[in-house]
Structures are given as C-alpha cells and as structure tokens.
Write an enzyme that holds these catalytic residues in place. Structure first.
Site, PDB file in Angstrom:
ATOM      1  N   CYS A 123      -8.421  -1.870 -10.766  1.00  0.00           N
ATOM      2  CA  CYS A 123      -8.960  -2.034  -9.409  1.00  0.00           C
ATOM      3  C   CYS A 123     -10.487  -1.880  -9.376  1.00  0.00           C
ATOM      4  CB  CYS A 123      -8.321  -1.033  -8.465  1.00  0.00           C
ATOM      5  SG  CYS A 123      -6.530  -1.205  -8.389  1.00  0.00           S
ATOM      6  N   HIS A 259     -12.657  -0.174  -2.226  1.00  0.00           N
ATOM      7  CA  HIS A 259     -11.432  -0.808  -2.721  1.00  0.00           C
ATOM      8  C   HIS A 259     -10.332  -0.608  -1.680  1.00  0.00           C
ATOM      9  CE1 HIS A 259      -7.999  -1.889  -4.949  1.00  0.00           C
ATOM     10  NE2 HIS A 259      -7.612  -0.654  -5.255  1.00  0.00           N
ATOM     11  N   ASN A 290      -2.927  -4.269  -1.409  1.00  0.00           N
ATOM     12  CA  ASN A 290      -3.899  -3.901  -2.445  1.00  0.00           C
ATOM     13  C   ASN A 290      -3.934  -5.009  -3.499  1.00  0.00           C
ATOM     14  OD1 ASN A 290      -5.124  -2.897  -4.752  1.00  0.00           O
ATOM     15  ND2 ASN A 290      -4.184  -0.865  -4.616  1.00  0.00           N
TER      16      ASN A 290
HETATM   17  C1  LIG Z   1       1.610   5.590  -2.374  1.00  0.00           C
HETATM   18  C2  LIG Z   1       1.195   6.411  -1.170  1.00  0.00           C
HETATM   19  C3  LIG Z   1       1.016   5.528   0.068  1.00  0.00           C
HETATM   20  C4  LIG Z   1       2.302   7.447  -0.849  1.00  0.00           C
HETATM   21  O1  LIG Z   1       1.885   8.259   0.216  1.00  0.00           O
HETATM   22  P1  LIG Z   1       1.957   9.840   0.091  1.00  0.00           P
HETATM   23  O2  LIG Z   1       1.521  10.369   1.388  1.00  0.00           O
HETATM   24  O3  LIG Z   1       1.171  10.260  -1.128  1.00  0.00           O
HETATM   25  O4  LIG Z   1       3.505  10.062  -0.111  1.00  0.00           O
HETATM   26  P2  LIG Z   1       4.277  10.975  -1.193  1.00  0.00           P
HETATM   27  O5  LIG Z   1       4.393  10.245  -2.484  1.00  0.00           O
HETATM   28  O6  LIG Z   1       3.665  12.350  -1.200  1.00  0.00           O
HETATM   29  O7  LIG Z   1       5.702  11.067  -0.532  1.00  0.00           O
HETATM   30  C5  LIG Z   1       5.910  11.683   0.755  1.00  0.00           C
HETATM   31  C6  LIG Z   1       7.345  11.542   1.179  1.00  0.00           C
HETATM   32  O8  LIG Z   1       7.650  10.135   1.443  1.00  0.00           O
HETATM   33  C7  LIG Z   1       8.766   9.716   0.638  1.00  0.00           C
HETATM   34  N1  LIG Z   1       8.507   8.341   0.211  1.00  0.00           N
HETATM   35  C8  LIG Z   1       7.858   7.917  -0.908  1.00  0.00           C
HETATM   36  N2  LIG Z   1       7.792   6.577  -0.930  1.00  0.00           N
HETATM   37  C9  LIG Z   1       8.394   6.151   0.185  1.00  0.00           C
HETATM   38  C10 LIG Z   1       8.619   4.878   0.728  1.00  0.00           C
HETATM   39  N3  LIG Z   1       8.210   3.756   0.122  1.00  0.00           N
HETATM   40  N4  LIG Z   1       9.245   4.789   1.925  1.00  0.00           N
HETATM   41  C11 LIG Z   1       9.671   5.890   2.560  1.00  0.00           C
HETATM   42  N5  LIG Z   1       9.482   7.136   2.105  1.00  0.00           N
HETATM   43  C12 LIG Z   1       8.865   7.264   0.933  1.00  0.00           C
HETATM   44  C13 LIG Z   1       8.799  10.665  -0.519  1.00  0.00           C
HETATM   45  O9  LIG Z   1      10.094  10.734  -1.047  1.00  0.00           O
HETATM   46  C14 LIG Z   1       8.352  11.960   0.120  1.00  0.00           C
HETATM   47  O10 LIG Z   1       9.457  12.516   0.809  1.00  0.00           O
HETATM   48  P3  LIG Z   1       9.651  14.120   0.901  1.00  0.00           P
HETATM   49  O11 LIG Z   1       8.451  14.632   1.669  1.00  0.00           O
HETATM   50  O12 LIG Z   1      10.937  14.266   1.636  1.00  0.00           O
HETATM   51  O13 LIG Z   1       9.686  14.602  -0.523  1.00  0.00           O
HETATM   52  C15 LIG Z   1      -0.126   7.156  -1.465  1.00  0.00           C
HETATM   53  O14 LIG Z   1       0.107   8.193  -2.384  1.00  0.00           O
HETATM   54  C16 LIG Z   1      -1.210   6.274  -2.012  1.00  0.00           C
HETATM   55  O15 LIG Z   1      -1.670   5.367  -1.349  1.00  0.00           O
HETATM   56  N6  LIG Z   1      -1.713   6.606  -3.221  1.00  0.00           N
HETATM   57  C17 LIG Z   1      -2.868   6.005  -3.799  1.00  0.00           C
HETATM   58  C18 LIG Z   1      -2.686   4.613  -4.182  1.00  0.00           C
HETATM   59  C19 LIG Z   1      -4.014   4.119  -4.722  1.00  0.00           C
HETATM   60  O16 LIG Z   1      -5.056   4.468  -4.239  1.00  0.00           O
HETATM   61  N7  LIG Z   1      -4.006   3.367  -5.752  1.00  0.00           N
HETATM   62  C20 LIG Z   1      -5.320   3.047  -6.263  1.00  0.00           C
HETATM   63  C21 LIG Z   1      -5.440   2.324  -7.321  1.00  0.00           C
HETATM   64  S1  LIG Z   1      -4.475   0.888  -7.423  1.00  0.00           S
END
Ligand SMILES: CC(C)(COP(=O)(O)OP(=O)(O)OC[C@H]1O[C@@H](n2cnc3c(N)ncnc32)[C@H](O)[C@@H]1OP(=O)(O)O)[C@@H](O)C(=O)NCCC(=O)NCCS
Length: 334
Positions: A123, A259, A290
């Site tokens: 990215c 990004h 993304n």
């Molecule tokens: C991927 C992303 C949106 C997830 O959001 P988050 O707030 O970190 O979510 P978490 O992984 O902590 O999960 C939180 C909860 O949602 C749930 N969950 C995870 N994915 C899910 C989905 N697709 N749909 C519904 N629930 C989901 C998890 O099981 C967790 O449940 P719990 O609280 O009961 O354990 C976020 O982490 C993100 O954007 N990360 C960075 C990505 C990025 O910047 N990439 C850059 C380079 S490419």
C-alpha cells in the site's frame, strides 16, 4: 589508466506534472459480500467507512487499468508519450513473478523503450514510486518518469475471510514526474518495520501452495487490529515529519491524501496531526474500498475533478501497509 567519470546531470527540482486514474467498473455493495463472512452493512460501515467497493471485470487487467490511467496522466501533463523515459509500477497483484508488468505497459502505451520496472511496497508503493521518480529526475537518470500504482486485489482476496473480504478492491492511478523551476515534491519520509512482517501477507509461499494436496490461491491475510493501531498512531508522526521536512506547517497545508485503508484511520490521523478544518481530506474509501498502491492517486484525481484540490495546492501523502512499509511526502497538486 584511471579517469574521472562525468557526473549525472539532473534537473534542480522535480514536480508532479499530471495525474490520471482508472476505477474498476463493478460496483460491489456491502450487501453483496456480507453473507459469506457473517457480517452486516452496518458493521462494515461503522468499522471501516466502506459502503461499496470496485472490483474489476475479466477485461480490466492490471495492464489495461494502468494504461488507461497513464494515458490520462500523460494528457494532463501535456507531454508526449515519447518523452517518458522511465516507468515505475507499484503493485502486488501482477500475477507473473517475472517479467515486470511495466515493460508490457510501456509497449502498449507506445513509449520509446523507457526503463521499466515494478516495485513491491504494497500500500506504500505509490509514495515509494513518487520518491524514486523525484530522485531520478533530479539525479539525471530520467527526465520524465511515469509512476503507476495499480492493484487487482479481488484476485488475492478470500471472499470468505471476515478480516479482509470487505476491504480490498481494484483500480489504477498514475502520475508523471518531471523537471520544474520550484520544488514540487518534498523530501520523502519512509521506512519499514520488518518485525511486523506477518501482520499483512500472502498466506503461503508459492512452493507450499504447489506442494499442497488441494492447491488453493495464496490469498492475503491481515491481522487488522494491530495494523489499525500502528497506522493510527505511528503514521501521524511520519506525516508530521514530512510536513517539517518540506518546511510547511499544518496551517499551510491545503489537502490531505492518506492511504485509503479505513475511514477511522483517516480521521485519527487528521486529529493527531491537528490538521485545521480548512484542510480538504480525501475520503475515496467510502465507495472505492482499499485499492492499496492505487488508493492515493485515485483519491487525489477525484479531488481534482471535484474542484476540492486545485493546481498549486500543497498536499500531504501518507501511505502504509504490508511489510510493514511506509512513505510520506508533501507535493504540489498539478
Ligand atoms: C479490519 C478492521 C476494519 C477491523 O476493525 P476492528 O475494529 O479492528 O475489529 P476487530 O478485529 O478488533 O474485531 C472486533 C469485533 O468484530 C468482529 N468482527 C471481525 N470482523 C468482522 C466482520 N467482517 N463482520 C462482523 N464482525 C466482525 C470480531 O469478531 C470482534 O468481535 P468480538 O468483539 O466479539 O471479539 C480494522 O482492524 C482495520 O481497518 N485495520 C487496518 C487495516 C489497514 O489499515 N490495512 C492497511 C494496509 S492494507
């Protein structure tokens, strides 16, 4: 007998002369992907800010999207294709280990045998390419460099993976970097943190894929939460350093183009960097997802089209992703 070599002779300054982009044509709303990952439109919008994303059709290959974006960038720059003497393509989704897609793009564009190579910085790739292009123009190894960020991440996405299926998308962006009277590309602030190599990566290496009993595509995997925390905090410092090294303050910034990974990361960065309300912020992620190396040029091109970014404005780029690798610089909008 030893002799003294001629030094390379480059331009005093480099700038972005033109920009162009191509959006993959299939619009995929959250409703279309939620069943396979036991998710909801509401969860995806709240956690990531994504409402729809673009996925490519079979015809919209990495090469096709790159050529379309490049033609627009070259036209915007007001130069002839024959003047391009280097092409740098940032991508992780060209499906050949070799040769580089840059050479095929050069051929299809009808360029005059330019240097052509791919770089792999995920990215952060487009900002790496802009840094290279700037240094090449100023170092004398090229006069005009075409920098492309392109991805077809739908090929590398497991539609059943809750952590990534709603995030990744397809598109291309391109910029022509060339000589200028004034600095148009500020010093790059870049780096990597290889200790976090496993946070975003291809699931298996190709030899393990082939050795498996039922070979399957080595899709991308991501540990979203640690990446989220790293990006929201560490990247604000990198952005501030890019402003400092360019010699401008947040008050003098017109446009912020981070990004497009997650709307909450975009908001957290703007808050941490205390960007004034006058700074226009790219929010292309809402309907593009993304697109990795393509996200910054796609977002900036839209802001130019919409009149949000104007020629001569200062814009801060911050890009980050797998590696972990990152790069940021201030540029002048073409
Ligand atoms: C991927 C992303 C949106 C997830 O959001 P988050 O707030 O970190 O979510 P978490 O992984 O902590 O999960 C939180 C909860 O949602 C749930 N969950 C995870 N994915 C899910 C989905 N697709 N749909 C519904 N629930 C989901 C998890 O099981 C967790 O449940 P719990 O609280 O009961 O354990 C976020 O982490 C993100 O954007 N990360 C960075 C990505 C990025 O910047 N990439 C850059 C380079 S490419």
């Amino acid at each position: 007998m030893s002799g003294t070599l001629n030094p390379s002779d480059g331009a005093r300054h480099a700038t972005i002369l033109g920009i162009g982009s191509y959006r993959a044509s299939r619009v995929i709303p959250n409703a279309e992907i939620v069943d396979a990952i036991d998710s909801s439109d509401e969860w995806i919008q709240q956690r990531s800010g994504i409402k729809t994303r673009r996925w490519a059709t079979a015809e919209e290959t990495v090469q096709m999207m790159s050529v379309a974006a490049s033609r627009k960038a070259i036209e915007h720059a007001g130069i002839d294709i024959a003047q391009i003497d280097a092409i740098v393509v940032a991508t992780v989704s060209h499906m050949f280990q070799t040769p580089a897609v840059a050479t095929a793009i050069a051929h299809e564009l009808g360029a005059d045998r330019p240097a052509a190579f791919d770089i792999s910085a995920a990215c952060a790739g487009f900002c790496h390419g802009i840094a290279l292009g700037s240094d090449m123009v100023r170092g004398g190894s090229a006069k005009h460099v075409l920098v492309i960020g392109v991805e077809r991440l739908s090929d590398l996405t497991d539609v059943g993976d809750r952590g990534t299926a709603f995030i990744f998308a397809d598109g291309a962006g391109a910029a022509v970097v060339g000589p200028s009277d004034q600095p148009g590309i500020g010093p790059v602030v870049w780096g990597s943190d290889g200790e976090q190599f496993d946070l975003i990566r291809q699931r298996e290496d190709w030899r393990d894929v082939i050795a498996a009993e039922n070979p399957r595509m080595p899709h991308l995997t991501m540990q979203g939460n640690p990446v989220f925390r790293w990006a929201s905090y560490a990247m604000a410092k990198v952005g501030q350093e890019a402003l400092d090294r360019a010699g401008i303050t947040a008050d003098q910034l017109d446009v912020f183009v981070p990004h497009q990974a997650n709307m909450r990361i975009i908001d957290a960065l703007a808050r941490s960097m205390k960007l004034p309300g006058t700074v226009k912020i790219a929010r292309d992620i809402a309907d593009m997802g993304n697109t990795s190396a393509a996200s910054i040029p796609l977002a900036l091109d839209r802001m130019i089209e919409d009149g949000e970014a104007r020629s001569g404005d200062t814009a801060l780029f911050i890009a980050f992703g797998a590696g972990l690798a990152y790069a940021a610089q201030v540029v002048v909008v073409p």
